[in-house]
Design a protein around this motif. Structure first.
Motif, mmCIF file in Angstrom:
data_model
loop_
_atom_site.group_PDB
_atom_site.id
_atom_site.type_symbol
_atom_site.label_atom_id
_atom_site.label_comp_id
_atom_site.label_asym_id
_atom_site.label_seq_id
_atom_site.Cartn_x
_atom_site.Cartn_y
_atom_site.Cartn_z
ATOM 1 N N UNK B 206 0.840 -1.205 0.000
ATOM 2 C CA UNK B 206 0.000 0.000 0.000
ATOM 3 C C UNK B 206 0.870 1.247 0.000
ATOM 4 N N UNK B 209 2.103 1.844 -3.455
ATOM 5 C CA UNK B 209 1.058 2.391 -4.336
ATOM 6 C C UNK B 209 0.780 3.852 -3.997
ATOM 7 N N UNK B 210 0.858 4.170 -2.716
ATOM 8 C CA UNK B 210 0.636 5.552 -2.284
ATOM 9 C C UNK B 210 1.706 6.471 -2.882
ATOM 10 N N UNK B 212 3.392 6.012 -5.652
ATOM 11 C CA UNK B 212 3.092 6.182 -7.086
ATOM 12 C C UNK B 212 2.033 7.275 -7.255
ATOM 13 N N UNK B 213 0.949 7.121 -6.462
ATOM 14 C CA UNK B 213 -0.198 8.029 -6.628
ATOM 15 C C UNK B 213 0.185 9.466 -6.285
ATOM 16 N N UNK B 214 0.996 9.636 -5.243
ATOM 17 C CA UNK B 214 1.386 10.992 -4.860
ATOM 18 C C UNK B 214 2.327 11.600 -5.892
ATOM 19 N N UNK B 215 3.248 10.792 -6.394
ATOM 20 C CA UNK B 215 4.167 11.289 -7.435
ATOM 21 C C UNK B 215 3.401 11.696 -8.682
ATOM 22 N N UNK B 216 2.406 10.876 -9.037
ATOM 23 C CA UNK B 216 1.622 11.159 -10.242
ATOM 24 C C UNK B 216 0.906 12.498 -10.116
ATOM 25 N N UNK B 217 0.603 12.903 -8.876
ATOM 26 C CA UNK B 217 -0.091 14.184 -8.696
ATOM 27 C C UNK B 217 0.886 15.277 -8.250
ATOM 28 N N UNK B 218 2.134 15.142 -8.747
ATOM 29 C CA UNK B 218 3.161 16.189 -8.583
ATOM 30 C C UNK B 218 3.434 16.514 -7.119
ATOM 31 N N UNK B 219 3.480 15.531 -6.241
ATOM 32 C CA UNK B 219 3.657 15.790 -4.815
ATOM 33 C C UNK B 219 4.941 16.577 -4.540
#
Lengths: 251, 251
Positions: B206, B209-210, B212-219
């Motif tokens: 998890x 995956x978190x 990945x998701x944060x990077x994808x939204x330019x964290x």
């Protein structure tokens, strides 16, 4: 000639264990297209999607977003291409629906009043306004998926890529998400969706790309390509078997 | 739809939810430190006040019991271990070990203090959004040299945000194992081992995956912080915490 919004040139991706996940992928996607990428489990669909916004970088070949190589400007690529992941639970980081939608615009460093306006507009567009103070954990599967779509739309992308957006959804959930995607496509958004469940979406797509063992094995208009999908481990839509043509899933 | 645990933050019609997270964090730290030297009477007073606060947050104390019973079981083991290892007036002879009154009293005191501190921590996480905790932590760490307060605050905020998700994963794994008759195994260590491995694996997946998701939204850690503001409820909380700290210190 207009530049494609997404382009891969001889893209190859090799995993740490030495296995090739993608080989010789050449793909041009024009702005405003609705493209479905189909393939059996392990065919390389998710790996390909992750190259579009630089979550993975090529072992060989190049990936271009609006004419510029992804690896040269990751932030630009991620602003243009937003991704909705298969697992909604680990994509949602906000404690309320509003927080979740605001996460992306906050990362972009937008001013507070602009973030608020963007979030309000996105919640309105996605029909989540009445749930804005609700904990994401309390939403249904379809609502959670719509929330993840809202989270990426708030970043004003030009391309939305979705990884298995219909997995684990019941009928109303699938209907809700599909209607949302069709609405985005009507607004000229480029949509790239990967799935192994062609039934629900293929009749709306302008292009079907079939992946098998990391390679593109078919690419073209859905009605031309659909006949060959079964040999690559993908179940063809029932309407094709029963009526010999593709029928829209939404009545 | 997921079950919400008492640890999960959600907007509730309780005054403490609107308090400044800095005051809440400072109150938690102060009460925890002062409870180290507290006497039985002061501890009883604090327990009563905490229970009243709890009854505003949960429908009944039974809910609190249900969600903290494993921790209470752990505390019971602490009391027993202390009772068996402390010399004093023997209450019961258990082979080579003696259960003593002084040991039980000392163990009971430690366990009670730990339980109250855990209750306060849960009150903090249940009434404060992770974004608020993140902002408060950053505010406290700002004067500390050589510490990047934004990164530390983000890590703490994410940890708080994902405690309920991890607990949900523990519950799901336990249910799956119970369905396969794990209770039939008489060895508690084997049962614990069988639970820990899949839970740890799920938590790490998890987390991946978190990311990945944060990077994808330019964290970026340079996200805007939550607007911190003090109001009348904060003075009420601060005064209450000071009174309780004084009672703990003077007892």
């Amino acid at each position: 000639m207009k530049l494609p919004i997404l382009e891969t040139i001889n893209l190859g991706h090799r995993f740490a264990n030495g296995r090739w996940g993608l080989k010789h992928i050449d793909l041009r996607i024009d702005e405003g297209q609705f493209v479905v990428i189909a393939g059996a489990n392990g065919s390389g669909k998710t790996t390909l999607l992750r190259h579009f916004n630089g979550l993975l970088l090529p072992t060989s070949g190049r990936v271009l977003v609006d004419g510029i190589e992804v690896s040269k400007d990751l932030l630009r690529a991620r602003k243009i291409v937003q991704m909705v992941f298969q697992d909604t639970e680990s994509q949602i980081v906000g404690e309320t629906v509003r927080d979740e939608v605001a996460f992306g615009p906050e990362n972009l460093g937008l001013p507070r009043d602009k973030i608020k306006a963007l979030v309000d507009k996105t919640l309105e567009q996605t029909g989540l306004k009445s749930l804005s103070d609700t904990s994401p954990h309390l939403l249904s599967g379809g609502e959670k998926r719509r929330l993840t779509i809202a989270g990426v739309l708030a970043m004003k992308p030009r391309v939305v890529v979705l990884d298995e957006p219909f997995s684990n959804l019941d009928y109303p959930g699938v209907k809700m998400v599909l209607e949302q995607l069709l609405c985005l496509h009507r607004r000229k958004m480029t949509i790239v969706l990967c799935t192994h469940e062609l039934e629900k979406v293929v009749a709306y797509a302008q292009r079907l790309v079939v992946l098998s063992k990391g390679e593109i094995v078919a690419d073209g208009q859905p009605d031309k390509v659909i006949g060959s999908v079964e040999r690559y481990g993908i179940h063809p839509p029932c309407s094709l078997k029963c009526k010999g043509c593709l029928e829209p899933w939404l009545s | 739809m997921a079950e919400l645990s008492i640890f999960t933050y959600r907007p509730r019609p309780v005054w403490i939810v609107d308090c400044d997270p800095r005051i809440k964090l400072a109150a938690l730290a102060g009460l925890s430190i002062c409870s180290l030297g507290a006497g039985w009477t002061a501890l009883a007073l604090v327990t009563v006040v905490t229970s009243i606060l709890w009854l505003r947050l949960v429908p009944s104390l039974r809910v609190l019991w249900n969600q903290t019973k494993y921790f209470i079981f752990l505390l019971a083991l602490v009391v027993l271990a202390r009772g068996l290892l402390t010399p004093g007036q023997v209450l019961l002879e258990l082979g080579p070990l003696d259960l003593t009154a002084e040991g039980l009293a000392g163990g009971g005191y430690i366990a009670w203090r730990l339980l109250v501190i855990v209750w306060w921590s849960i009150i903090l996480t249940a009434t404060t959004a992770a974004a608020q905790i993140r902002s408060a932590v950053a505010w406290f760490l700002r004067p500390v040299p050589l510490v990047n307060e934004k990164v530390v605050a983000t890590m703490i905020g994410l940890l708080v945000r994902f405690i309920p998700v991890i607990l949900q994963q523990v519950r799901e794994t336990m249910a799956a194992q119970q369905a396969r008759a794990v209770a039939a195994s008489s060895n508690p260590f084997r049962r614990a081992f069988k639970l820990i491995l899949p839970v740890v694996r799920r938590v790490f997946l998890s987390a991946d995956r978190l990311v990945w998701a944060m990077e994808a939204r330019c964290f970026t850690p340079d996200r805007p912080f939550y607007h911190l503001d003090r109001g009348p409820a904060d003075w009420l909380l601060a005064s209450g915490a000071v009174v309780l700290c004084a009672a703990l210190l003077l007892s």
